[in-house]
Design an enzyme around this catalytic site. Sequence first.
Site, PDB file in Angstrom:
ATOM      1  N   ASP A 104      56.320 -49.351  85.315  1.00 47.89           N
ATOM      2  CA  ASP A 104      56.662 -47.966  85.009  1.00 47.89           C
ATOM      3  C   ASP A 104      57.878 -47.896  84.092  1.00 47.89           C
ATOM      4  O   ASP A 104      58.612 -48.880  83.916  1.00 47.89           O
ATOM      5  CB  ASP A 104      56.986 -47.198  86.298  1.00 47.89           C
ATOM      6  CG  ASP A 104      55.741 -46.841  87.079  1.00 47.89           C
ATOM      7  OD1 ASP A 104      54.652 -46.866  86.485  1.00 47.89           O
ATOM      8  OD2 ASP A 104      55.863 -46.545  88.283  1.00 47.89           O
ATOM      9  N   TYR A 164      58.037 -59.117  93.403  1.00 55.45           N
ATOM     10  CA  TYR A 164      58.958 -58.093  92.930  1.00 55.45           C
ATOM     11  C   TYR A 164      60.275 -58.199  93.703  1.00 55.45           C
ATOM     12  O   TYR A 164      60.295 -58.569  94.877  1.00 55.45           O
ATOM     13  CB  TYR A 164      58.381 -56.691  93.144  1.00 55.45           C
ATOM     14  CG  TYR A 164      57.272 -56.302  92.200  1.00 55.45           C
ATOM     15  CD1 TYR A 164      57.561 -55.706  90.974  1.00 55.45           C
ATOM     16  CD2 TYR A 164      55.940 -56.504  92.544  1.00 55.45           C
ATOM     17  CE1 TYR A 164      56.536 -55.328  90.107  1.00 55.45           C
ATOM     18  CE2 TYR A 164      54.914 -56.128  91.681  1.00 55.45           C
ATOM     19  CZ  TYR A 164      55.227 -55.543  90.467  1.00 55.45           C
ATOM     20  OH  TYR A 164      54.212 -55.180  89.614  1.00 55.45           O
TER      21      TYR A 164
END
Length: 340
Positions: A104, A164
Amino acid sequence: CLLTAGPGCASGWRDLQCSRQRGRQVCSATSGSVVRSEGAAGQRAACARGSDELPRMRFATALLVAYDGSRGWAWDSTIRTALADVLTRIVREPVTLEAASRTDAGVHARGQLACFFTEKPPLGGNLQLLRYRVNQMLPDDLVLRKVAAAPSDYDVRTNGGKIYRYHLDTNSVADPLSRRTEWHYPARHGKPPFSVELAQQAASLALGRQSFLPFANAQAAETKRDPLCEIRRLDVLHLGEGRVRIEVEGDRFMYRMVRNLAGLITRVGAGELEPDLLGQILSETAWPSDIVKLTAPPHGLILHRVLHCQGTDPFLAAVAAVKAARDLEAAAAAYALGRE
């Protein structure tokens, strides 16, 4: 032949491609000529067409990319375009990039995995030169870390999972030097300091394979996707001086799933929510009506690494090829010395 810069790399690339094609060559049903195809389906289609329509050979190049998303860059809208434009100018072929993760706007990456295909080896196979030229033309917050030749059927979207990392600053006063890569979340008035133990209790409830649809942001596409994801590891680590890192490894992730998990785990660690709430949400596949879902901001999130399935990492293959070439040179030198 080396898969990176050095004499004879172009021929080495061709040898590599030929060796991969030996198991894929099929005879045309009409002329008996050899047809180069891409996979079993391509072989059958080539045989059906005959020798008049030979599939083109594709050269795949894998990229390891890092970027700072602070300018609001997202992979799909900006980063992909910037990198593809530079590659197109250098290799002089239209370049379309595929990536393992569509980060994003505002999310950072240290280990984004991407790939593109060309009809000829880029710069004759001199991939170190390719990396150098690309980095000379990219902005400072976008870097090409590694380049390697890959099999012609290489697909970055078929991978072994992703890792992540989400970074928190729980100090009462934010550090201005890390404000672009850490979410400042100080203790609220009347609340105790951030508890890594409570946060880890909540995180442990997300382990295993289960539906994470409640942690996906509402999108029409998400309801059509398989909501089952396997979380192999979800650790909350105290790094010292009020710094906390949430690290998650999974086979796949839904849209904004990591940031929604990080938001809840952070609130648990701050003493605002109970640790068992995460398990309750997963079991009931819905958030309680009196709890607002808090999505952690994008600037604290980093795509740390994309995992390859065993035996499919082109960067390891490149390193192995370099080592094999050096070992061969050393053996040849030792043999020549022994004959003198």
